[in-house]
Design an enzyme around this catalytic site. Sequence first.
Site, PDB file in Angstrom:
ATOM      1  N   PRO A 205       6.438   6.830 -10.457  1.00 26.37           N
ATOM      2  CG  PRO A 205       8.469   6.030  -9.666  1.00 26.37           C
ATOM      3  CD  PRO A 205       7.780   7.270 -10.108  1.00 26.37           C
ATOM      4  CB  THR A 208       5.919   8.998  -6.208  1.00 27.63           C
ATOM      5  OG1 THR A 208       5.107   8.865  -7.370  1.00 27.63           O
ATOM      6  CG2 THR A 208       7.042   8.005  -6.277  1.00 27.63           C
ATOM      7  CE  LYS A 210       1.389   8.512 -10.206  1.00 26.96           C
ATOM      8  NZ  LYS A 210       2.194   7.666  -9.310  1.00 26.96           N
ATOM      9  CB  THR A 211      -3.619  10.170  -5.581  1.00 24.74           C
ATOM     10  OG1 THR A 211      -3.420   9.196  -6.596  1.00 24.74           O
ATOM     11  CG2 THR A 211      -5.097  10.327  -5.313  1.00 24.74           C
ATOM     12  CD  GLU A 425      21.828 -12.906   1.518  1.00 25.81           C
ATOM     13  OE1 GLU A 425      22.083 -11.726   1.210  1.00 25.81           O
ATOM     14  OE2 GLU A 425      21.078 -13.643   0.844  1.00 25.81           O
TER      15      GLU A 425
HETATM   16  P1  ADP Z   1       0.304   7.735  -6.222  1.00 30.54           P
HETATM   17  O1  ADP Z   1      -0.991   8.385  -6.555  1.00 30.54           O
HETATM   18  O2  ADP Z   1       1.492   8.436  -6.777  1.00 30.54           O
HETATM   19  O3  ADP Z   1       0.347   6.280  -6.513  1.00 30.54           O
HETATM   20  P2  ADP Z   1      -0.529   8.399  -3.592  1.00 30.54           P
HETATM   21  O4  ADP Z   1      -0.658   9.873  -3.731  1.00 30.54           O
HETATM   22  O5  ADP Z   1      -1.779   7.630  -3.665  1.00 30.54           O
HETATM   23  O6  ADP Z   1       0.496   7.844  -4.643  1.00 30.54           O
HETATM   24  O7  ADP Z   1       0.255   8.102  -2.256  1.00 30.54           O
HETATM   25  C1  ADP Z   1      -0.198   7.160  -1.331  1.00 30.54           C
HETATM   26  C2  ADP Z   1       0.117   7.581   0.073  1.00 30.54           C
HETATM   27  O8  ADP Z   1       1.525   7.628   0.292  1.00 30.54           O
HETATM   28  C3  ADP Z   1      -0.374   8.954   0.402  1.00 30.54           C
HETATM   29  O9  ADP Z   1      -1.687   8.930   0.828  1.00 30.54           O
HETATM   30  C4  ADP Z   1       0.572   9.394   1.505  1.00 30.54           C
HETATM   31  O10 ADP Z   1       0.154   8.886   2.748  1.00 30.54           O
HETATM   32  C5  ADP Z   1       1.857   8.706   1.138  1.00 30.54           C
HETATM   33  N1  ADP Z   1       2.755   9.617   0.413  1.00 30.54           N
HETATM   34  C6  ADP Z   1       3.234   9.422  -0.832  1.00 30.54           C
HETATM   35  N2  ADP Z   1       4.049  10.434  -1.187  1.00 30.54           N
HETATM   36  C7  ADP Z   1       4.080  11.278  -0.146  1.00 30.54           C
HETATM   37  C8  ADP Z   1       4.749  12.520   0.102  1.00 30.54           C
HETATM   38  N3  ADP Z   1       5.549  13.087  -0.797  1.00 30.54           N
HETATM   39  N4  ADP Z   1       4.542  13.111   1.293  1.00 30.54           N
HETATM   40  C9  ADP Z   1       3.746  12.549   2.213  1.00 30.54           C
HETATM   41  N5  ADP Z   1       3.099  11.408   2.034  1.00 30.54           N
HETATM   42  C10 ADP Z   1       3.258  10.760   0.877  1.00 30.54           C
HETATM   43 ZN    ZN Z   2      21.714 -13.456  -3.250  1.00 33.31          ZN
HETATM   44 MG    MG Z   3      -2.649   7.351  -7.118  1.00 34.30          MG
END
Ligand code: ADP
Ligand code: ZN
Ligand code: MG
Length: 637
Positions: A205, A208, A210-211, A425
């Site tokens: 998702p 998370t 990946k980048t 709620e």
């Molecule tokens: P995706 O590429 O999966 O959409 P990103 O790698 O761009 O997500 O994540 C965006 C930001 O969220 C990262 O720059 C970091 O700051 C934070 N982040 C996400 N996952 C982690 C993780 N496992 N540990 C630390 N920071 C995270």
């Molecule tokens: Zn509700």
């Molecule tokens: Mg990304």
Amino acid sequence: MKNKKTIWIILITIFILAIIGFAIYSFIVSSAEKLTYQQFEELLKQNSIVNSSLEEKIVNGVHVISGSYNKDGSLHRFVVGINNQQYSNLLEDPIFKDIVGRIITNQELVSPIWTLVQSLLPIVIMIGAYVWIFSMMTKGGMGGGMLGGKNQRPRQIKSDVKFSDVAGINEEKTELVELVDYLKNPNKYAMMGARVPKGVLMEGPPGTGKTLLAKAVAGEANVAFFTMAGSEFEEMFVGLGASRVRDLFNDAKKAAPCIIFIDEIDAVGRKRNTAMGSATNEQTLNQLLVEMDGFGSNSGVIVMGATNRVDVLDPALLRPGRFDRTIQISLPDIREREAILKLHARNKSVSPEIEWKRIAERTPGFSGAQLENVLNEAAILVVRNKRKMITLGDIDEAIDRVVGGPAKKSRAMTVQDKKVVSYHEAGHALIGLKLDSASKVQKVTIIPRGNAGGYTIMTPKDESNFSSKEDLFASIAGYLGGRAAEELMFGKDKITTGAHDDLDKATNIARRMVTQFGMSTLGLTKYLTMQEEAYGQTKGVYSDEIAYKIDTEINTILDNCYITARELISKNLDLLELIAESLRVLETITAEQIEYINKYSKLPDEVIKEKERMEKEEKKKNAGEILEFEPDEDEKK
Ligand code: ADP
Ligand code: ZN
Ligand code: MG
């Protein structure tokens, strides 16, 4: 993307219109009959020239007169060139003198150069537009496939991200350590004849990490990192995407060892021959496949792709020798959330009262990016209020902001609204408390946020990855608890639209139970594919009869869950009353407060205190007294 395309269409339309306009213009000009001076004089004498149509230009000292003349009842266009000598003769002619007064001499006294410029102008504009369009086409990409120019190189960056900047996802990191080693010494592997994966696909998702993970691999190995988003390959002009892929790989091969990171790879890698794909996409995808086949497994280039949907990818991409390794990245679990929070809190000053474990408990379903966002929002709040440290209150507020935008404190809630929302709620919360397989209630609030009048945050009681039929029934009952409470408290006709979102979610679960999980009397047949679901389709390729059965079945499930919810609430009306009352007083109540109410069947102390204070204030107001500043009350906050 849409905007870009619209601009293109407008540009091309203008371009085509310009060509057509020019063609018509030249046609008219060339169709005008060229008269000799004598013929013109003849027409003058016959008085058949249409006076109002006359125009005169001076080109290179020659008077060019154009207009139309009348012959046998129809009009003909003409031009005639008259030199100075003839012109002065003409001026002596009384007929012409009369006419001359009416000539629209719009370009008298113009220099010949200006006339030349004028006649060239449309052509210059057209050439300009042409060049501009093509320069636009090659901009934003890396190679002008059509012009052969390379206006923009792929984005090559130096990554200083390390594995220690990625929290959680430990198994996935271990898998990538090998890649790092390979990138550091490709020769070692080549000598051993070991084949290293060429492509690694990360699925998970958004947010998370990946980048982040791809950058960490490049950073650890200290190699170049080429990055390109799938959507950047999507081009209106066929062939451009493909040429970009070619350029990207060429540059990368020169910079080896390195990493090519293709984000949102589903934008190019969609299954071919489907409605969603296009010719451009197909060419780009084919080029990608060719490139990935084209370099040896020891060329030192590793392609990393990221997507949140592997199921839409063309299977050809996933064959050996291409993306032959897939790494699944899921949303962080409670321990991972704690680790991510701690990691991002490193460079912030945080009050010692904060226990990250508790915060992690309260943020189920948050992605790494959202958690990072929570800490950032909290830090912003600290700065805004000119304080020094992030407190629990800041984190609370930040979580709420990330969940549903800033609290709408300004939106006044009527007393009746507040009452309805409090019972609604409380209904959700009560199901969470009383139904064994339902989720644990973490927080309930009646402060409106976004579209919701209030909300209840629940987390699964166990951390299992699977949901049983019982769990799903309990979730549905939980969603319907709000409506059930409203009905029980206010009567059948007083129920509100507040349950809109709940019904949506409940129906979704029920639909999936029937069409995907084989959990209804319809048996084990799977009626909707994930893909059909993802595209928002609710009907697959099945008969109307089945469709009818599915709907009936969904309805039955919802009805049964509603009955469960209503029975549970009517058995525990005292509890409902206590929770609702606490909500009206405090607006937000925590898991601990709910536990307390459940255990002792009475209002928590802080609710009683606050209630007394409110009543006191109310009395004062009614008595017309001036509200006095009460230091102890303020200190408490
Ligand atoms: P995706 O590429 O999966 O959409 P990103 O790698 O761009 O997500 O994540 C965006 C930001 O969220 C990262 O720059 C970091 O700051 C934070 N982040 C996400 N996952 C982690 C993780 N496992 N540990 C630390 N920071 C995270
Ligand atoms: Zn509700
Ligand atoms: Mg990304």
